[in-house]
Write an enzyme that holds these catalytic residues in place. Sequence first.
Site, short mmCIF file in Angstrom:
data_model
loop_
_atom_site.label_atom_id
_atom_site.label_comp_id
_atom_site.label_asym_id
_atom_site.label_seq_id
_atom_site.Cartn_x
_atom_site.Cartn_y
_atom_site.Cartn_z
N GLU A 10 0.83 -1.15 -0.04
CA GLU A 10 0.12 0.07 -0.08
C GLU A 10 0.73 1.30 0.06
O GLU A 10 0.36 2.31 -0.46
CB GLU A 10 -0.76 -0.21 1.26
N HIS A 307 -4.34 -2.46 2.68
CA HIS A 307 -3.77 -2.48 4.19
C HIS A 307 -3.65 -3.46 5.07
O HIS A 307 -2.81 -3.67 5.52
CB HIS A 307 -4.91 -1.36 4.76
P1 ATP Z 1 -1.12 8.26 4.65
O1 ATP Z 1 -0.11 7.49 4.03
O2 ATP Z 1 -1.71 9.26 3.99
O3 ATP Z 1 -0.73 8.67 5.98
P2 ATP Z 1 -2.36 5.34 5.00
O4 ATP Z 1 -2.25 5.13 3.71
O5 ATP Z 1 -1.20 5.32 5.85
O6 ATP Z 1 -2.14 7.26 4.92
P3 ATP Z 1 -5.13 5.61 5.35
O7 ATP Z 1 -5.13 4.86 4.01
O8 ATP Z 1 -5.48 6.89 5.43
O9 ATP Z 1 -3.49 5.23 5.89
O10 ATP Z 1 -5.58 4.48 6.49
C1 ATP Z 1 -5.25 4.66 7.82
C2 ATP Z 1 -5.86 3.69 8.77
O11 ATP Z 1 -7.51 4.32 8.92
C3 ATP Z 1 -6.40 2.26 8.54
O12 ATP Z 1 -6.11 1.46 9.72
C4 ATP Z 1 -7.89 2.21 8.20
O13 ATP Z 1 -8.22 1.11 8.63
C5 ATP Z 1 -8.38 3.34 9.03
N1 ATP Z 1 -9.69 4.06 8.45
C6 ATP Z 1 -9.47 4.75 7.01
N2 ATP Z 1 -10.69 5.07 6.80
C7 ATP Z 1 -11.78 4.65 7.88
C8 ATP Z 1 -13.01 4.49 8.23
N3 ATP Z 1 -14.03 4.88 7.49
N4 ATP Z 1 -13.46 3.77 9.44
C9 ATP Z 1 -12.67 3.38 10.30
N5 ATP Z 1 -11.20 3.10 9.94
C10 ATP Z 1 -10.80 3.74 8.97
#
Ligand code: ATP
Length: 339
Positions: A10, A307
């Site tokens: 991811e 993820h």
């Molecule tokens: P970035 O690189 O921009 O920091 P990322 O890819 O690490 O982002 P996200 O895709 O933003 O991370 O997701 C982070 C976390 O948020 C994950 O654990 C995901 O399960 C959780 N998450 C995202 N959307 C929701 C939601 N609608 N409800 C519950 N949890 C969510």
Amino acid sequence: MVIIDGSVGEGGGQILRTSLALSLCLGIPFKITNIRAHRKKPGLRRQHLVCVNAAAQIGKAKVKGAKQGHQELTFIPADIAPGNYHFDIGTAGSTTLVLQTILPALMIAKGPSTLILEGGTHNHFAPTFDFIQRVFIPVINSMGPNINAQLERSGYYPKGGGRLNITIQPADKLRTFHINQRGEISECTAKAVVAGLPRHIAERELGVIKQKMGWNKECLQVIEQPADMGPGNVVCIEIKSKHITEIFTGFGKKGVRAEDVAKIAANAAIRYLEAGVPVGRYLADQLLLPLALSGGGSYTTLKPTLHTKTNSDVIKLFLDINININQTSNDVWSISTST
Ligand code: ATP
């Protein structure tokens, strides 16, 4: 030292947060390169730096490379230091993602902790406070710790200013869990929250949910928050079942119609109900790390996200554990860990 390529799978901030959490819990140093290589603005942003700095304080860690925009970081933890901490993101960055980084260590620490976290509490692309309080924490508490989370003030993008209070009574040893049945549904509710925005936005969102979910109006609630908290809007659909609670969220955004915000939440809830699984797709990626720490356990969920798969790969770099992710029927997947 574990070496991690932050561009795999991811390729976002989750690889860093999972690495920090495991490094703290296990006392294993790591070096990560290509941090957030797949994001529009790669490298460490303010939100990630707060996670790194919070983890460094709690793990009394030596850190190299913790600077805005940097794509390489070395983290060498010492002992976990429970205590009273206050982390202010200073922007609308997500408080719950900071919590996701440091909670695993504090829930197995040698003493209790309290946390005050300031920033965003209901951010797009992050668990909302409601999700953390009523979906994630109850599962964690079933593993032995006693965690309590209270929302003092909501914080929305771009203003921030939200505040969470968390108390953590750790467990000596984490019990595992098997969540493979939802059990009977006991309560279905939806609430639409507006801060500094017209009430009709929330009413239109609930209108869509009423129609798509076929629920009556007693299940639906508009919450108007003080204007100075806003602008902010979220709509949360909450489904309580015997063995688990799940929440599906739509985040209001300038230029996106209220009806479309509600449809996102409703479609996610409908997919969950139709599949008959207990664990939704977001909870599935968040439960993998605590489950792996506890040894062998299992849960049943929807088709895993990237993820979840990426978390699984990072966990296997730190822990000698098997993680099995198998499809059992059309939209039903089983995830289990074993040592
Ligand atoms: P970035 O690189 O921009 O920091 P990322 O890819 O690490 O982002 P996200 O895709 O933003 O991370 O997701 C982070 C976390 O948020 C994950 O654990 C995901 O399960 C959780 N998450 C995202 N959307 C929701 C939601 N609608 N409800 C519950 N949890 C969510």
